[in-house]
Design a protein around this motif. Structure first.
Motif, short mmCIF file in Angstrom:
data_model
loop_
_atom_site.label_atom_id
_atom_site.label_comp_id
_atom_site.label_asym_id
_atom_site.label_seq_id
_atom_site.Cartn_x
_atom_site.Cartn_y
_atom_site.Cartn_z
N ARG A 252 -1.42 -8.64 -8.45
CA ARG A 252 -2.02 -9.80 -8.63
C ARG A 252 -1.87 -10.32 -10.01
N PRO A 253 -1.65 -11.43 -10.20
CA PRO A 253 -1.80 -12.80 -9.03
C PRO A 253 -0.82 -13.19 -8.42
N ASP A 254 0.40 -12.83 -8.62
CA ASP A 254 1.74 -13.14 -8.16
C ASP A 254 2.03 -12.34 -7.07
N ARG A 255 1.36 -11.41 -6.85
CA ARG A 255 1.47 -10.41 -5.50
C ARG A 255 3.14 -10.05 -5.41
N THR A 256 3.44 -9.60 -6.78
CA THR A 256 4.98 -9.10 -6.45
C THR A 256 5.05 -7.84 -5.99
N GLY A 257 4.04 -6.94 -5.95
CA GLY A 257 4.10 -5.70 -5.00
C GLY A 257 4.33 -6.02 -3.39
N ASN A 304 5.41 -4.94 -20.73
CA ASN A 304 5.69 -5.25 -18.90
C ASN A 304 4.40 -5.70 -18.27
N MET A 305 4.57 -5.99 -16.94
CA MET A 305 3.57 -6.74 -16.24
C MET A 305 2.38 -6.19 -16.40
N MET A 306 1.20 -7.09 -16.55
CA MET A 306 -0.22 -7.01 -16.81
C MET A 306 -0.70 -5.86 -15.76
N GLY A 307 -1.24 -4.57 -16.30
CA GLY A 307 -1.91 -3.39 -15.55
C GLY A 307 -1.11 -2.15 -15.63
N THR A 308 0.24 -2.47 -16.31
CA THR A 308 1.29 -1.21 -16.50
C THR A 308 0.47 -0.17 -17.49
N TYR A 309 -0.17 -0.74 -18.51
CA TYR A 309 -0.84 0.14 -19.41
C TYR A 309 -2.19 0.84 -18.84
N GLN A 310 -2.79 0.29 -17.94
CA GLN A 310 -3.93 1.14 -17.57
C GLN A 310 -3.47 2.13 -16.07
N ILE A 311 -2.24 1.75 -15.55
CA ILE A 311 -1.74 2.85 -14.76
C ILE A 311 -1.25 3.85 -15.42
N GLU A 362 -8.32 -14.99 -18.31
CA GLU A 362 -7.43 -14.32 -19.06
C GLU A 362 -6.20 -14.43 -18.32
N SER A 363 -5.19 -15.17 -18.86
CA SER A 363 -3.79 -15.55 -18.24
C SER A 363 -2.66 -14.91 -18.66
N SER A 364 -2.69 -14.06 -19.60
CA SER A 364 -1.63 -13.22 -20.11
C SER A 364 -0.89 -12.40 -19.18
N ALA A 365 0.49 -12.45 -18.95
CA ALA A 365 1.16 -11.87 -17.76
C ALA A 365 1.53 -10.34 -18.18
N ARG A 366 1.29 -10.03 -19.46
CA ARG A 366 1.83 -8.67 -19.54
C ARG A 366 1.20 -7.86 -20.77
N ASP A 367 1.28 -6.39 -20.64
CA ASP A 367 0.65 -5.61 -21.42
C ASP A 367 1.48 -4.97 -22.29
#
Length: 398
Positions: A252-257, A304-311, A362-367
């Motif tokens: 999310r939010p662009d649902r690239t998965g 990389n794409m937001m969420g990579t860090y927490q994964i 929060e609209s940042s796309a990467r972390d």
């Protein structure tokens, strides 16, 4: 099975296969007439990163000097230049209009499988080809202005800046230019530019051949977002009859998965779609995490794409290896100290319901993922540890 030294690159059999059936790419930009694509590429929304606008619109042999040239890509960034597209008096054979490096760049970007940095490299090669300069000094000035114009087109794109810097160093740093006449020197520059473009274009397949060896039968791989180099790696593994399954986060939010899961289903690879918040819940079933990267920084970490860090944090806590697949033209001279220490890349977010004006989004796309949470990086230079990436980049600036 997944352990490799940093010097591991390609075996002789793969070199033979590349030489026997090389990938080819036309040196003329494609002609695309889709008006929606043209509007997106030529009139980017300044409030949204052009990189993510492009994604929404689209819905060789490693040489000995390649590592040195890739390291040079993270050299000092030039001062901010005039944001207007650079053009000169020469005319483009395909359109008959004055040549514009931005127009050439946008023509190449219409190919959905072509990386943005490679499109920039092709456009810069065209600058040399169409230039009417009469001296090397004039040609180098034109090339630098074109490079600055491309980098200012989207200042949030890490690979675009690194690719332009790498191209400039690879093409112009040759002793042959010091004693050849101008016409011969220009021909040499064009030859080197086209060679560099082909090397960059083949980087994805080289990474795929390296990375697929780390996939073993019966393994489960967690991926986040849509990465073309990761998909190419999975294709190589499937073609080699590897038996594995993939967990795709929704992204999310662009649902690239969703896009990646559709592509994997076409390959008959068992795939399971997860909502982003189910990563920790599903990590027990995972053998490894594999992600792409927008950029590789000096510390050996990735952006990389937001969420990579927490994964990566969850995987590290549960002792799961985290692998990164990234082309060497994404190596950038950046050293972020925290999540906010980098230029924001914004993207639109639609929650499906009205959001009150007083609520911040929060609209940042990467972390940024620090190197201690990464295991190995699959690059066209070889399979590297984060510390090796860091050491090589630091040595460049000593």
């Amino acid at each position: 099975m997944w352990r490799r030294t940093a010097s591991f690159i390609l075996d002789k059999q793969w070199q033979y296969n590349v030489a026997a059936s090389p990938d080819t790419l036309s040196l003329s930009p494609p002609q695309t007439t889709a008006s929606t694509m043209d509007d997106t590429l030529r009139n980017p929304n300044t409030k949204v990163s052009a990189y993510y606008q492009t994604r929404a619109a689209h819905h060789g042999v490693v040489t000995s000097d390649w590592l040195a040239q890739a390291q040079a890509a993270v050299g000092q960034h030039p001062p901010e230049s005039d944001a207007r597209p650079y053009s000169f008096s020469a005319t483009s054979p395909s359109s008959g209009k004055p040549f514009s490096v931005i127009d050439e760049f946008n023509n190449w970007r219409k190919q959905p499988d072509l990386a943005e940095a490679v499109a920039a490299i092709r456009a810069l090669a065209a600058v040399i080809r169409y230039s009417e300069a009469t001296t090397m000094m004039e040609l180098e000035i034109e090339l630098k202005k074109a490079s600055d114009s491309l980098k200012s087109w989207d200042t949030t794109s890490i690979s675009l800046t690194a690719g332009c810097d790498l191209f400039m160093r690879y093409v112009t740093r040759t002793s042959a230019l010091e004693y050849e006449d101008f016409n011969s020197a220009k021909s040499r520059l064009i030859e080197r530019a086209e060679k560099f473009g082909e090397i960059s274009y083949k980087a994805r397949k080289i990474i795929a051949m390296l990375g697929q060896d780390f996939i073993f039968d019966g393994c489960t791989i967690l991926v986040h977002g849509f990465s073309r180099v990761v998909l190419e790696l999975f294709k190589a593994a499937a073609q080699n009859n590897k038996l594995f399954r993939v967990f795709c986060t929704e992204g999310r939010p662009d649902r690239t998965g969703l896009l990646l899961s559709n592509e994997l289903a076409k390959l008959d690879v068992p795939v399971k779609l997860l909502i982003d918040s189910a990563v920790a819940y599903s990590m027990d079933e995972v053998d490894m995490v594999l992600v792409g990267a927008d950029g590789v920084v000096e510390s050996g970490g990735i952006i990389n794409m937001m969420g990579t860090y927490q994964i990566a944090l969850v995987a590290h806590t549960m002792n799961k290896p985290v692998y990164v697949a990234a082309e060497s033209y994404k190596f950038a001279r950046l050293y972020p100290l925290d999540q906010k220490d980098m230029a924001p890349a914004l993207r639109p977010i639609d929650f499906g319901v009205p959001i009150p004006a007083k609520v911040d989004v929060e609209s940042s796309a990467r972390d940024y993922t620090p190197p201690q949470y990464l295991t190995l990086l699959f690059t066209d230079l070889g399979v590297l540890t984060p510390s090796v990436v860091s050491d090589e980049l630091i040595q460049l600036y000593l």
